[in-house]
Design a protein around this motif. Structure first.
Motif, short mmCIF file in Angstrom:
data_model
loop_
_atom_site.label_atom_id
_atom_site.label_comp_id
_atom_site.label_asym_id
_atom_site.label_seq_id
_atom_site.Cartn_x
_atom_site.Cartn_y
_atom_site.Cartn_z
N SER A 1 0.84 -1.21 0.00
CA SER A 1 0.00 0.00 0.00
C SER A 1 0.87 1.25 0.00
O SER A 1 0.52 2.26 -0.62
N MET A 2 2.02 1.20 0.67
CA MET A 2 2.90 2.38 0.70
C MET A 2 3.59 2.61 -0.65
O MET A 2 3.89 3.75 -1.01
N VAL A 3 3.84 1.53 -1.37
CA VAL A 3 4.37 1.67 -2.74
C VAL A 3 3.35 2.42 -3.59
O VAL A 3 3.68 3.35 -4.33
N PHE A 4 2.09 2.02 -3.45
CA PHE A 4 1.03 2.67 -4.24
C PHE A 4 0.87 4.13 -3.81
O PHE A 4 0.69 5.02 -4.65
N GLU B 1 1.72 9.90 -5.12
CA GLU B 1 2.35 11.18 -4.80
C GLU B 1 3.30 11.65 -5.90
O GLU B 1 3.34 12.83 -6.23
N LYS B 2 4.07 10.70 -6.45
CA LYS B 2 5.16 11.07 -7.36
C LYS B 2 4.72 11.22 -8.82
O LYS B 2 5.32 11.98 -9.56
N LEU B 3 3.70 10.48 -9.22
CA LEU B 3 3.30 10.55 -10.63
C LEU B 3 2.34 11.73 -10.84
O LEU B 3 1.17 11.55 -11.25
N PHE B 4 2.86 12.90 -10.57
CA PHE B 4 2.03 14.10 -10.57
C PHE B 4 1.23 14.31 -11.86
O PHE B 4 0.02 14.61 -11.82
#
Lengths: 249, 317
Positions: free
Chosen positions: B116-119, B124-127
């Protein structure tokens, strides 16, 4: 030997420095009652674990009804028709006795519908009848955790029998059962096994039980069979009497 | 059993009429029901003695699926978006489940958390795709083809959610009483015997995991619609922890438990945020401690008259 249903051939298994199975071999014919006797640490339970998929041998093989089951999982072996009970009963302690049997029935019948309450299984009566047969009908609705060890032992065997196995391994079926009740328990078990034409292999320490209920005895020492024969032959064998039974000649 | 049934019906009736007299509560109650659905999924896994600290994954995956579809005008209909979001999380659970059901106890919980933290990080990063920390807006869809105003939409969503929660709870109750549900409990009590019944514990747990993911996904799809906005916070570990908190607070002895827990959680959060804005997490913590020490069967246990005893399923309701 005619009608062999299980053949364990030259099984070897070493745990660290202990050779738990050292060329263990046994042929089991249909409808036999074989008692396995031997001192503690002789590899009796290991042999059951090897035949039921709990352990895998380093060499050797186990053939059941013509099929090599050596590398199969316990689930697969159980589905082929080998049942087992345990030295320490393996039950669902927080469920009732009948729920334990009904889950076995559902597994046997492949009844996994989410809309079928386990208590309302169409063949539930069959499990009540089995409980009656083993003299435990009164305990059907009691939580297993509340029952004494001897009773749990019998329930453990009943759960295995609910699967209608062709062959059942029982690890010390009378341990934990009081000396006054063990013949009653074995009489009941024998009656059920006969009624269902189930072949049985059982580990036993009580020689009175062995003499009365086995039609063949295998003496285990050092991870293999040292002697085998009828109860009369084995229980009068000088070496067995001295090393296994603990009675001098 | 009669007591649980009466209580269940009273709870449904109270929920059904409350928004009519207090329109401000509609969204809060809908959010509580959505969290209750995710906690119901946690409860299913807890029956097998397994706890997931990562169910925010399915909650958020479904919510983002709804957000993307609604934004793309592919499915501008709530009654289409909800099942599609749920199916998306079900598909994800089918894939993740293949891996995690091989593990038990702390490894099971931590693997779910890790995934879940990977997702969460991806969101967050794939803006350019996800809108990063700002998230994505979810345009208000039609409801059965009708374009509602905001209040009517919220009310319609609430009642559909209530019906879906009742259906989900009834299904889970049936499942827990079925052989599959009993086999699930058997994973907790004796996996060895289950194997020697010829049953694969992995398959049993996989089925439960799939159901659990679908329930969390149902909650996530609805929350996307009712809040009109999705952010990575839906996948954050704190959100996953809240689902576990709610399940324990409500109790796992019956399917009403997670919903009771979710309602209580919203009430505490609402009032504590007003009267103790700096310490409301502490209020929640104290509440959980009280439940663990004095009512281990949770709120459901108190209602069902089994307050001090650890729970055991009897009727599922």
């Amino acid at each position: 030997m005619s009608g062999v249903i299980l053949e364990a051939d030259d099984l070897h298994l070493r745990f660290g420095g202990v050779q738990a199975a050292n060329g263990a071999s046994l042929k089991v014919a249909a409808n036999e009652r074989i008692a396995i006797i031997g001192p503690n640490g002789a590899g009796k339970t290991t042999f059951i674990n090897l035949c039921t998929g709990y352990l895998k041998p380093q060499s050797g093989r186990v053939v059941f009804n013509g099929q090599d089951v050596t590398r199969l999982s316990p689930q697969a072996i159980t589905r082929l028709g080998i049942g087992r009970s345990f030295q320490i009963p393996q039950l669902f302690l927080d469920n009732t006795v009948i729920e334990n049997l009904l889950l076995a029935l559902s597994a046997r019948e492949g009844s996994w519908s989410p809309f079928l309450a386990v208590q309302r299984h169409p063949k539930a009566e069959e499990m009540w009848a089995l409980l009656e047969m083993v003299g435990l009908k009164e305990t059907g609705n009691r939580i297993v955790r509340e029952l004494p060890e001897g009773m749990r032992k019998l329930i453990d065997i009943a759960v295995a029998l609910a699967l209608e196995p062709k062959l059942i391994f029982m690890d010390e079926p009378t341990s934990g059962v009081s000396s006054t009740e063990k013949f009653q328990v074995m009489d009941t078990l024998t009656r059920v096994l006969d009624a269902r034409a189930t072949t049985a292999v059982f580990v036993e320490h009580d020689m009175d039980v062995v003499a009365r209920y086995a039609n063949r005895v295998a003496v285990w020492t050092g991870g293999r069979i040292a002697h085998q024969g009828t109860p009369e032959e084995i229980l009068s064998h000088p070496e067995v009497r001295e090393t296994v039974i603990g009675v001098g000649v | 059993m009669a007591r649980q049934l009466v209580f269940g019906l009273a709870l449904i009736a109270a929920l059904a009429v409350f928004p009519l007299f207090s329109p401000w509560s509609t969204v809060i109650l809908t959010v509580a029901l959505c969290e209750g659905l995710a906690a119901l999924g946690i409860m299913v896994l807890l029956r097998a003695g397994q706890v997931s600290f990562g169910h925010g994954l399915f909650f958020s995956f479904s919510a983002y699926a709804v957000a993307f579809l609604a934004a793309a005008k592919v499915g501008h209909e709530a009654l289409v978006l909800i099942p599609v979001g749920m199916a998306a999380s079900g598909l994800l659970a089918a894939i993740v489940g293949l891996f995690v059901v091989r593990y038990r106890a702390i490894f099971f919980g931590m693997l779910n958390l890790a995934i879940s933290m990977v997702f969460f990080s991806l969101l967050e990063k794939l803006f350019p795709i996800t809108g990063g920390a700002d998230g994505k807006r979810v345009p208000r869809p039609t409801f059965a083809g009708i374009e509602f105003g905001r209040e009517q939409f919220e009310l319609a969503t609430f009642y559909v959610t209530l019906v879906l929660c009742i259906l989900a709870a009834l299904f889970v109750a049936r499942y827990l009483l079925s052989p599959g549900g009993k086999a699930l409990e058997a994973i907790k009590s004796n996996e060895t015997r289950l194997e020697y019944l010829g049953v694969s514990p992995r398959k049993v747990l996989y089925g439960a995991y799939l159901l659990s993911g679908l329930l969390a996904g149902l909650g996530g799809a609805i929350i996307a619609l009712v809040s009109g906005h999705v952010t990575p916070e839906l996948a954050y570990w704190v959100r996953s922890g809240e689902f576990v908190f709610i399940a324990i607070l409500g109790g796992i002895g019956g399917v009403a438990g997670p919903f009771l827990g979710a309602l209580m959680f919203q009430i505490i959060r609402g009032y504590a945020a007003v009267y103790a804005p700096e310490t409301w997490h502490a209020v929640l913590g104290v509440m959980l401690l009280i439940i663990i020490f004095f009512a281990p069967a949770g709120l459901y246990g108190i209602v069902a008259g089994k307050g001090g005893k650890p729970q055991r399923e009897e009727g599922g309701r």
